[in-house]
Design an enzyme around this catalytic site. Structure first.
Site, PDB file in Angstrom:
ATOM      1  N   GLU A  68      48.018  46.935  41.983  1.00  0.00           N
ATOM      2  CA  GLU A  68      48.850  47.926  41.288  1.00  0.00           C
ATOM      3  C   GLU A  68      48.021  48.845  40.395  1.00  0.00           C
ATOM      4  O   GLU A  68      48.552  49.464  39.484  1.00  0.00           O
ATOM      5  CB  GLU A  68      49.941  47.244  40.448  1.00  0.00           C
ATOM      6  CG  GLU A  68      50.651  46.089  41.114  1.00  0.00           C
ATOM      7  CD  GLU A  68      51.384  46.470  42.398  1.00  0.00           C
ATOM      8  OE1 GLU A  68      51.430  47.668  42.721  1.00  0.00           O
ATOM      9  OE2 GLU A  68      51.929  45.570  43.065  1.00  0.00           O
ATOM     10  N   ASP A  99      48.295  54.058  49.573  1.00  0.00           N
ATOM     11  CA  ASP A  99      48.611  52.892  50.378  1.00  0.00           C
ATOM     12  C   ASP A  99      48.300  53.219  51.830  1.00  0.00           C
ATOM     13  O   ASP A  99      48.699  54.275  52.343  1.00  0.00           O
ATOM     14  CB  ASP A  99      50.106  52.551  50.272  1.00  0.00           C
ATOM     15  CG  ASP A  99      50.399  51.617  49.107  1.00  0.00           C
ATOM     16  OD1 ASP A  99      49.443  51.179  48.457  1.00  0.00           O
ATOM     17  OD2 ASP A  99      51.581  51.329  48.881  1.00  0.00           O
TER      18      ASP A  99
END
Length: 710
Positions: free
Chosen positions: A391, A535
């Site tokens: 994260e 991502d």
């Protein structure tokens, strides 16, 4: 890929965080004491001595929980006055002074506190008012509240190579996962498949494209079909196989434009699990069969027939690559491409745990980082230079753990730079060097929006394929039902025939040639305007044409005077770096930890922290032995790590697969505590232990010594 978010949810905001903070922190906001969800009955309440823990949600907002014991309960029950919490702060290591006080209900499992102070240390004192006098009962941990703007203007610069050499030590060992520090290649460019024509001798700028590939560990040998395993199957078909295909072409064409890719340990464990790869092979066969049927079904529909044929060709190619060319081992192919110079693979924490939320136990953070590095070396065959923080979540001091693991660089979000200990002179255009000698690269928010946002960025173009219109929902069950969940649940198949068209429910047929033309346009625009991190599953999964866009960008950079580099190449060419420490931060919404610590998720942290403390105690007691106790200790470590994954609170917050995430947390903690109790009683059941080892079979070489008390 994080995990399946649910078909009804726009994917863009999940990795398109806004970094503006809420207005009105502190005294002008009402104090918050949201009703907390109670611990699910299957989760044991934390035990041990009474204690209090303080977690950062964001600057100005803290979460406090407490653990009770019999003595604490007796004192509270006999008290004549209300319970009270006093928040105290210390600036620059000075004396703690009171910031605020308020009554609280000790029957609640936790409490939210507000504070308008930043760049300080805080702690909470819990007690009762007895005849008007405050009687303290518990004092929490000290918690660092981060800066919200850059620190001093003074500049210090250092040569990264010198600090790295010092970290390696006299023996040269830079990582617990390898006997030697990483050494840059000295082979000529031709040997490393670099192309001089593709890389200008004097670049006008440098571009680092960084992809983060991750999935939580999902493996269910007890069932032939398990819906959540399809998160992996979708990612292989839509992202990992297309990405490998793209990188193979770049390597064959000798394009000198390396990508940087993180492969998390949980993802690599699944990609090399024979059971899961056999299930995926069957899934791919079923999709090829569905493609044949779709070609037949759409043969008289000119708007859809070309797309059906395209899907059939694509799936057949991917099946041949997976079965024959790659022999079902995608990790080995990524490792080979790294050796060929078209890719740099970086490490990640063992199970993608949110490290700032685990910092209550330094041993938990250390185990996540060091095991992640060790697994990378075991799977890839070489020690990593870079590290993807789960994260992008950083807390001040984490650089020391990364340095211990032999890591050279990592990534943080924009405001981690903007609030660094010393203002970065080059802003976001160069890394900074942390005190421990590890470099931090910033994420570029502006261009992230360009590539992530379905509203403002490229993926929302009307010509691109629509993500949500899928025959798994559009066709009747008689036509498509045998390719869906046997339980009858509707789901995505990957067969989508419509383009985005616009903000309307009336979608036009997808036109592949027009979409590819738009890809070329957007690749040119990106190169003309650009260290990006995304991502990996954006490319192919959420944005179907994403791999083609990547290909076009990497092939076209040289024409615009730009050079694609890995962060390690950049550090080798520009080793003199400004010394500064990033601020505590994440890439989540709001820029801190509210995505993972909130009233929907905060119930997980007391039992997680309790299990972490118990693991440290178990290691201190049993790690010197061997045989069955050591096996049980190692499996307890696996169960704890799996419970710590940041994916579970992410799912809980976004309410996508809440039941499954809650079940996984409860199951792993229950299995951890059963193993711990068996160890403490000296009665480990070998059959039960073997069953757990077969079910949660990742990290075969995990060393319980990683949890030795810091």
């Amino acid at each position: 890929m994080r995990h399946q978010r649910g078909a009804e949810q726009d994917p863009a905001p999940l990795r398109e965080p806004g970094h503006g903070r809420d207005d009105g922190f502190g005294e002008d906001r009402p104090r918050v004491n949201e009703t907390q969800p109670r611990l699910p009955p299957q989760l044991p309440a934390p035990g041990g001595p009474a204690r209090a823990a303080l977690l950062l949600v964001r600057p100005g907002r803290l979460f406090l929980y407490w653990v009770k014991d019999d003595a604490f309960e007796k004192t509270v029950t006999s008290a004549t006055g209300p319970a009270e919490v006093r928040l105290e702060m210390s600036a620059e290591g000075g004396t703690f002074v009171e910031l605020d006080r308020q009554e609280l209900d000790l029957r609640a499992p936790g409490w939210y506190l507000n504070s308008n102070r930043t760049d300080c240390r805080v702690r909470a004192r819990l007690g009762i008012l007895d005849h008007g006098q405050f009687r303290p009962l518990l004092v929490s941990n000290e918690l660092r509240v981060p800066r919200e703007s850059a620190g001093g203007e003074g500049e210090a610069w250092s040569d990264f190579r010198e600090l790295r050499s010092r970290r390696a030590g006299p023996s040269g060992a830079a990582s617990p996962s390898g006997p030697r520090p990483w050494i840059a290649s000295t082979e000529p460019a031709e040997t490393r498949r670099r192309t001089a024509a593709a890389v200008p001798s004097k670049a006008l700028g440098y571009l680092a494209l960084v992809l983060h590939a991750h999935l939580p560990f999902v493996r269910h040998p007890e069932r032939q079909y398990f819906l959540e395993e399809h998160w992996l199957f979708e990612a292989i078909t839509e992202t990992y196989l297309p990405l490998l295909d793209l990188l193979e072409q770049l390597s064959q064409d000798r394009i000198g434009a390396p990508l940087t890719l993180s492969l998390t340990p949980t993802l690599m464990a699944m990609l090399r699990d024979p059971l899961l790869m056999e299930k995926y092979a069957r899934h791919l066969d079923r999709m090829c069969e569905l493609a044949e049927r779709e070609v037949a079904r759409t043969r008289e529909e000119p708007g859809f027939a070309p797309t059906a044929g395209f899907y059939q060709d694509r799936l057949r190619r991917f099946r041949k690559l997976f079965q024959d060319t790659y022999r079902r081992d995608l990790v080995a192919q990524f490792a080979r491409l790294e050796a060929e110079g078209v890719l740099e693979i970086i490490a990640c924490a063992a199970t993608h745990g949110l490290l700032p939320a685990l910092a209550d136990s330094p041993e938990a953070v250390r185990a996540q980082v060091l095991l992640g590095v060790q697994e990378h070396e075991r799977q890839i065959g070489r020690s990593p230079r870079g590290f993807w923080l789960p994260e992008c979540a950083y807390f001040e001091g984490l650089d020391r753990v990364l340095a211990e693991a032999g890591i050279d660089y990592f990534f943080v979000d924009v405001h981690a730079f903007r609030a660094a200990s010393h203002r970065p002179k080059l802003d976001l255009h160069a890394p900074i060097l942390c005190p421990a000698g590890v470099a931090a690269f910033p994420r570029d928010q502006e261009t992230t929006v360009q590539v992530w946002s379905s509203k403002e960025g490229y993926p929302g173009d009307p010509e691109y394929r629509d993500f949500y219109r899928d025959i798994g929902f559009d066709l009747d069950r008689a036509t498509v039902g045998e390719f869906l969940d046997p339980a009858g649940t509707r789901s995505m198949t990957g067969f989508k025939y419509h383009r985005i068209t616009g903000d309307t429910d009336q979608k036009e047929p997808y036109r592949r040639a027009a979409a590819l033309q738009r890809v070329a346009d957007h690749a040119r625009d990106f190169a003309e305007n650009r260290r990006r991190q995304y991502d990996a599953e954006l490319f192919g999964h959420w944005w179907f044409e994403g791999p083609e866009w990547l290909n076009a960008v990497l092939r076209g950079l040289g024409e615009r005077g730009l050079r694609a580099v890995s962060p390690s190449e950049y550090l080798q060419e520009f080793p003199v770096t400004q010394v500064s420490e990033p601020s505590t931060s994440s890439w989540g919404e709001g820029g801190y930890f509210e995505v993972w610590i909130n009233p929907k998720t905060d119930w997980i942290y007391p039992p997680l922290h309790d299990a972490g403390r118990r693991m440290v105690a178990l290691v201190a007691r049993f790690s010197s032995g061997g045989g069955m106790p050591r096996r049980a200790l190692a499996q307890a470590g696996r169960e704890l790590l799996l419970a710590q994954a940041s994916d579970w609170p992410f799912i809980l917050k976004n309410e996508t697969s809440v039941g499954y995430a809650s079940l996984r947390i409860a199951r792993h903690l229950d299995q951890f505590h059963r193993l711990a109790a068996a160890l403490e009683a000296g009665r480990v059941d070998e059959a039960e232990l073997a069953a757990l080892e077969a079910q949660d079979n990742l990290f075969p070489q995990v060393d319980p010594g990683l949890w030795r008390r810091a």
